[in-house]
Scaffold this motif. Structure first.
Motif, PDB file in Angstrom:
ATOM      1  N   VAL A  46      -4.681   2.148  -8.725  1.00  0.00           N
ATOM      2  CA  VAL A  46      -4.809   3.477  -8.121  1.00  0.00           C
ATOM      3  C   VAL A  46      -6.233   3.659  -7.627  1.00  0.00           C
ATOM      4  O   VAL A  46      -7.189   3.455  -8.380  1.00  0.00           O
ATOM      5  N   ILE A  47      -6.373   3.990  -6.349  1.00  0.00           N
ATOM      6  CA  ILE A  47      -7.659   4.369  -5.776  1.00  0.00           C
ATOM      7  C   ILE A  47      -7.626   5.883  -5.629  1.00  0.00           C
ATOM      8  O   ILE A  47      -6.814   6.420  -4.859  1.00  0.00           O
ATOM      9  N   GLN A  57     -19.663   6.416  -5.871  1.00  0.00           N
ATOM     10  CA  GLN A  57     -20.081   7.780  -5.561  1.00  0.00           C
ATOM     11  C   GLN A  57     -19.405   8.324  -4.302  1.00  0.00           C
ATOM     12  O   GLN A  57     -19.162   9.514  -4.176  1.00  0.00           O
ATOM     13  N   ASN A  58     -19.110   7.447  -3.358  1.00  0.00           N
ATOM     14  CA  ASN A  58     -18.505   7.909  -2.109  1.00  0.00           C
ATOM     15  C   ASN A  58     -17.709   6.767  -1.475  1.00  0.00           C
ATOM     16  O   ASN A  58     -17.764   5.612  -1.935  1.00  0.00           O
ATOM     17  N   THR A  59     -16.991   7.089  -0.405  1.00  0.00           N
ATOM     18  CA  THR A  59     -16.128   6.111   0.257  1.00  0.00           C
ATOM     19  C   THR A  59     -16.937   4.979   0.866  1.00  0.00           C
ATOM     20  O   THR A  59     -16.518   3.812   0.844  1.00  0.00           O
ATOM     21  N   ALA A  60     -18.093   5.296   1.427  1.00  0.00           N
ATOM     22  CA  ALA A  60     -18.932   4.263   2.049  1.00  0.00           C
ATOM     23  C   ALA A  60     -19.353   3.211   1.025  1.00  0.00           C
ATOM     24  O   ALA A  60     -19.342   2.003   1.325  1.00  0.00           O
ATOM     25  N   ASP A  61     -19.703   3.640  -0.190  1.00  0.00           N
ATOM     26  CA  ASP A  61     -20.086   2.679  -1.239  1.00  0.00           C
ATOM     27  C   ASP A  61     -18.920   1.760  -1.578  1.00  0.00           C
ATOM     28  O   ASP A  61     -19.091   0.546  -1.780  1.00  0.00           O
ATOM     29  N   PHE A  62     -17.720   2.334  -1.653  1.00  0.00           N
ATOM     30  CA  PHE A  62     -16.535   1.517  -1.936  1.00  0.00           C
ATOM     31  C   PHE A  62     -16.312   0.493  -0.830  1.00  0.00           C
ATOM     32  O   PHE A  62     -16.057  -0.690  -1.097  1.00  0.00           O
ATOM     33  N   GLU A 122      -8.313   7.345   4.906  1.00  0.00           N
ATOM     34  CA  GLU A 122      -7.601   6.596   5.948  1.00  0.00           C
ATOM     35  C   GLU A 122      -8.378   5.340   6.348  1.00  0.00           C
ATOM     36  O   GLU A 122      -7.780   4.348   6.799  1.00  0.00           O
ATOM     37  N   GLU A 123      -9.706   5.352   6.185  1.00  0.00           N
ATOM     38  CA  GLU A 123     -10.509   4.162   6.462  1.00  0.00           C
ATOM     39  C   GLU A 123     -10.177   3.054   5.470  1.00  0.00           C
ATOM     40  O   GLU A 123     -10.135   1.867   5.828  1.00  0.00           O
ATOM     41  N   ILE A 124      -9.930   3.429   4.211  1.00  0.00           N
ATOM     42  CA  ILE A 124      -9.569   2.448   3.188  1.00  0.00           C
ATOM     43  C   ILE A 124      -8.189   1.864   3.498  1.00  0.00           C
ATOM     44  O   ILE A 124      -7.984   0.650   3.405  1.00  0.00           O
ATOM     45  N   VAL A 125      -7.251   2.731   3.886  1.00  0.00           N
ATOM     46  CA  VAL A 125      -5.907   2.255   4.240  1.00  0.00           C
ATOM     47  C   VAL A 125      -5.995   1.255   5.380  1.00  0.00           C
ATOM     48  O   VAL A 125      -5.367   0.187   5.349  1.00  0.00           O
ATOM     49  N   SER A 126      -6.794   1.572   6.392  1.00  0.00           N
ATOM     50  CA  SER A 126      -6.931   0.694   7.550  1.00  0.00           C
ATOM     51  C   SER A 126      -7.461  -0.680   7.160  1.00  0.00           C
ATOM     52  O   SER A 126      -7.028  -1.706   7.679  1.00  0.00           O
ATOM     53  N   ILE A 181       0.847  -1.186   0.000  1.00  0.00           N
ATOM     54  CA  ILE A 181       0.000   0.000   0.000  1.00  0.00           C
ATOM     55  C   ILE A 181       0.885   1.239   0.000  1.00  0.00           C
ATOM     56  O   ILE A 181       1.800   1.358   0.816  1.00  0.00           O
ATOM     57  N   ILE A 182       0.624   2.181  -0.902  1.00  0.00           N
ATOM     58  CA  ILE A 182       1.239   3.499  -0.836  1.00  0.00           C
ATOM     59  C   ILE A 182       0.159   4.458  -0.360  1.00  0.00           C
ATOM     60  O   ILE A 182      -0.833   4.701  -1.047  1.00  0.00           O
ATOM     61  N   ASP A 183       0.354   4.957   0.860  1.00  0.00           N
ATOM     62  CA  ASP A 183      -0.660   5.755   1.533  1.00  0.00           C
ATOM     63  C   ASP A 183      -0.413   7.239   1.291  1.00  0.00           C
ATOM     64  O   ASP A 183       0.508   7.832   1.840  1.00  0.00           O
ATOM     65  N   ASP A 184      -1.243   7.839   0.448  1.00  0.00           N
ATOM     66  CA  ASP A 184      -1.231   9.288   0.235  1.00  0.00           C
ATOM     67  C   ASP A 184      -2.672   9.769   0.370  1.00  0.00           C
ATOM     68  O   ASP A 184      -3.234  10.399  -0.519  1.00  0.00           O
TER      69      ASP A 184
END
Length: 822
Positions: A366-367, A418-423, A448-452, A336-339
């Protein structure tokens, strides 16, 4: 940007050599490794102590680049491209940026100081972005090269610029002033950073003020020394009237006087006086550096005439600034590359270059969130983003946000949400496996939720590895080498405890010549991780020879028995000219051919076509101790004698190398064709004078698991080795000797650092925990703890434990998560 090449002849005072000058370029590049180079690129071939980009022009032409700014045209590319020939390519880059800056008449905020530049820049971008289309320096691009690259990104849609300027010595700021040309100057905290480049504090401030020589307003913290420098500065630049806009905690003559400051619950409340009125403000930080940075931002807002209600509401929303890209281990063999805290076009370009240099897996994902403040129309922006991602050979794109989703058709192999929650709801169905994932999003998307969710779960102790520090140290030692001397870098023992593959990736990116490992399995791991550099195995066991051949590793051969064993396998496999490295024992008496075995070695190798002597090497025993200067020279003389005999008798011209890290510094006349850099890469020198030029690479961090107060007479830990003489506050840290912390570091011999204060280790170090006395520290559970890094350093720990830094570094357990960042 879009620049007509015809205009550059006079701008750069260049000699033109090419066929078509009436064309436009829209990309300036100085990095030959970037996948973003192409037909619309103007490549500027920088030449310095550590590298010469002219050597890579032929490769760039093959990739489609046709336009170059050079100091000379290499023989192999004459007539194959368009060239602007200049005296100095760095100066040409700066002149190009200064010319381009003058095409735009927009307000520019210029930031300089010792500390806080990047944080103030990012906060000002956040505070002003609702009202302006802002271009700013990406990351910490504030150097002689970074500033021009930042300014060249301005386009016609931007109406405010924020650029930072960093210097390390005198006679540097004048170059940056011509490029930035700020209309608003902000002087941040003046501290000790880069003190070694200046005679004194006054000289440092004077040099930094040059950025503001044509600036209508200067914002600064009012102190006696800065005021004195400004008085002299005003006398020198009288022809430019300007406003001094100051603030202070102590001087009520400042334009903004801080009447009161009090901290509570990690927040700071201040009362300040401005234009005869009193105001209050809440800053969402309690540390003094953040408070000072927020006040610098406050003065910019006041200068822009924002009302108090807007100022209060926006500053209350300030956030910690992440100033680094981090590489982490992910689930299912991903990296993971966290940016996850920024999303703008310029920083996306940087992140994609970093993705290419640090990819562990061939497949790249890429996300990406919606991108803000690009200065382009949405149609133009996402067309550019799609092209950028295509140029970087990204295999899969996951877009998050309503805007990027509406341009899904521009991206190949994409999935939009559409948003992070959907992902997050779909994450289990997206099959993340064996890929390198760049996660890049604006703060509002909470990536940061996705990284976690995607990072590998380990305990809360981490070893942070600063890749920029590794690059700095590498370049420091490379600068000591003669022009044609090659560099082998040792990445054995898991990169001296820091992480082998990630560091090897970085070194491959910097075009190091060789990597060195101790055993075959280390080399195999690197090859499986995608490393293509030649790798020498220093201590190969005969049982590993088949694997060495299979993975195209190169063995060090140090005995006749080993040589004959390898030749037998080589003949069986019908090898021809397989590279081997001959080790000579010149006095270390560990491994190697001695003087009395050289003749038999020559007989065995003469006429043998299955192997090729790639290099001849030896190892110095005391290169770090100049009391043994004569012994080292005896080793070098013997190496010269025996290696020359081998070369003459076998009629070969291999690479020769004998110097290790200390040898590079102490015996420069014995560089031969290559040197071997080891512990110096990781920021450790045996010479205190040299140590100050190296940067700390590894910081071992943990957290406080629990805090308790024990009464006088109670004990702590196994064996009751600590007895409290009075009421004592004890913090437990989840790291112990199974993680690599010596038990000798316990019982008040050693300490950790919590909130910049030392906390002594009390009682015995346990397998998985240690306890510290925090009676004097205002701390709580979850607070960060430094085990080693800047303080204590591994050198300090080694001295206290009567060992060497190597042992401290290589003892850190594999169960401690490594986090790599830039």
């Amino acid at each position: 940007m879009s620049i007509n090449l015809k205009s550059l002849v006079s701008v750069l005072d260049a000699e033109w050599n090419g066929s078509d000058i009436d064309i436009f370029v829209d990309h300036i590049s100085i990095d030959s490794r970037s996948l973003q180079n192409g037909p619309q690129t103007l490549f500027i071939a920088l030449s310095g102590v550590n590298n010469d980009a002219h050597l890579y022009i032929a490769e760039l032409i093959e990739k489609g680049v046709q336009n170059f700014v050079v100091q000379y045209i290499p023989e192999n590319v004459k007539g194959k491209a368009n060239f602007f020939i200049v005296k100095n390519t760095l100066k040409a880059l700066q002149e190009l940026a200064a010319y381009y800056r003058n095409l735009f008449q927009i307000p520019i905020i210029g930031l300089t100081g010792s500390n806080g530049k990047t944080i103030v820049k990012e906060w000002l971008n956040f505070l002003l972005s609702p009202d302006y289309n802002i271009i700013r320096s990406p990351k910490s691009y504030n150097s002689q090269v970074g500033v021009p690259l930042s300014v060249i990104a301005i386009n016609e849609k931007h109406n405010l610029g924020i650029f930072e300027a960093g210097i390390s010595t005198v006679n540097e700021m004048a170059n940056l002033e011509k490029i930035i040309k700020p209309t608003i100057g902000v002087l941040t905290n003046i501290g000790s950073a880069h003190d070694e480049g200046f005679l004194n504090l006054v000289q440092k401030i004077d040099e930094k003020l040059i950025l503001f020589k044509d600036c209508p307003v200067i914002i600064y913290q009012k102190t006696e020394v800065v005021d004195s420098c400004l008085t002299q500065f005003a006398a020198e630049y009288m022809m430019h009237p300007r406003k001094l806009f100051s603030w202070s905690f102590t001087d009520n003559s400042a334009d903004v006087f801080i009447l009161k400051k009090e901290s509570k619950n990690e927040h700071t409340h201040i009362q300040y006086q401005y234009k005869g009125e009193n105001f209050s403000l809440e800053i969402p930080f309690s540390d003094s550096a953040s408070v000072e940075n927020a006040i610098s931002c406050l003065l910019v807002l006041l200068y822009f005439n924002y009302n108090q209600e807007v100022i209060q509401s926006r500053i209350a929303m300030l956030y910690p600034v992440r100033m680094r890209l981090e590489v982490k281990n992910g689930i299912n063999n991903c990296s993971i590359i966290d940016d996850s805290y920024s999303s703008d076009f310029q920083s996306l370009k940087i992140a994609l270059d970093f993705l290419e240099s640090q990819k562990k897996n061939a497949s790249k994902t890429v996300i990406l969130s919606d991108i803000f403040q690009s200065g382009f129309s949405k149609e133009e922006l996402y067309s550019k983003v799609a092209q950028l991602i295509s140029d970087n050979k990204v295999n899969r794109v996951i877009g998050i946000g309503s805007t990027i989703s509406s341009f899904a058709s521009k991206f190949a192999n994409s999935r939009m949400f559409q948003n992070t929650a959907d992902f997050i709801n779909e994450i289990e169905n997206l099959n993340f496996n064996n890929e390198t994932i760049l996660i890049k999003g604006a703060r509002s998307f909470q990536f940061e939720e996705i990284v976690s969710l995607l990072e590998e779960k380990t305990h809360e102790t981490v070893l942070e590895i600063n890749l920029d520090a590794i690059t700095h140290n590498f370049n420091y030692f490379k600068s000591k080498l003669k022009p044609d001397v090659k560099m082998m870098v040792m990445v054995k023992a898991f990169g001296y405890g820091n992480g082998g593959l990630e560091i090897a990736k970085l070194l491959e990116h910097h075009k190091v010549n060789y990597l060195g490992v101790a055993f075959a399995d280390e080399g195999i791991s690197l090859k499986n991780g995608g490393i293509t550099l030649p790798i020498m195995v220093l201590n190969p066991e005969s049982t590993s020879f088949p694997s060495i051949i299979q993975y195209q590793l190169e063995p060090e051969i140090y005995s006749l028995k080993g040589l004959n064993a390898f030749l037998k396998i080589a003949r069986e496999k019908n090898l021809k000219d397989f590279p081997i490295h001959i080790k000579i024992d010149t006095g270390m008496h560990r491994l190697g051919f001695e003087d009395n075995t050289i003749d038999e070695l020559i007989v065995t190798l003469k006429g043998n076509s299955t192997v090729r002597v790639q290099s001849i090497l030896s190892h110095l025993a005391t290169s770090d101790d100049l009391q043994h200067f004569d012994f080292v020279n005896q080793q070098i003389d013997l190496f010269e004698k025996l290696s020359s005999k081998l070369m003459s008798e076998l009629n070969i011209n291999p690479i020769r190398h004998i110097l290790n890290t200390s040898g590079i510094s102490n015996f420069p006349d014995a560089q031969y064709n290559m040197v071997r850099l080891g512990i110096g890469l990781y920021g450790v020198s045996n010479d205190p004078a040299e140590q100050k030029y190296l940067e700390n690479v590894g910081t071992l961090k943990s957290i406080i698991s629990q805090v308790r107060t024990i009464p006088a007479g109670d004990s702590v830990g196994y064996g009751r080795r600590f007895m409290a003489e009075k009421e004592t506050k004890i913090a437990t840290i989840p790291i112990g000797y199974a993680d690599g912390i010596s038990r000798l570091w316990g019982n008040e011999a050693g300490f950790v650092v919590i909130k910049n204060q030392k906390a002594k280790i009390v009682g015995s170090v346990c397998m998985d925990m240690l306890m510290v006395n925090v009676s004097h520290i205002d701390c709580k559970e979850g607070d960060s703890v430094i085990i080693f890094g800047e303080s204590p350093t591994v050198i300090e720990m080694a001295e206290a434990l009567k060992t060497i830094p190597y042992e401290i570094m290589t003892s850190i357990s594999q169960r401690v998560k490594r986090v790599f960042f830039r």
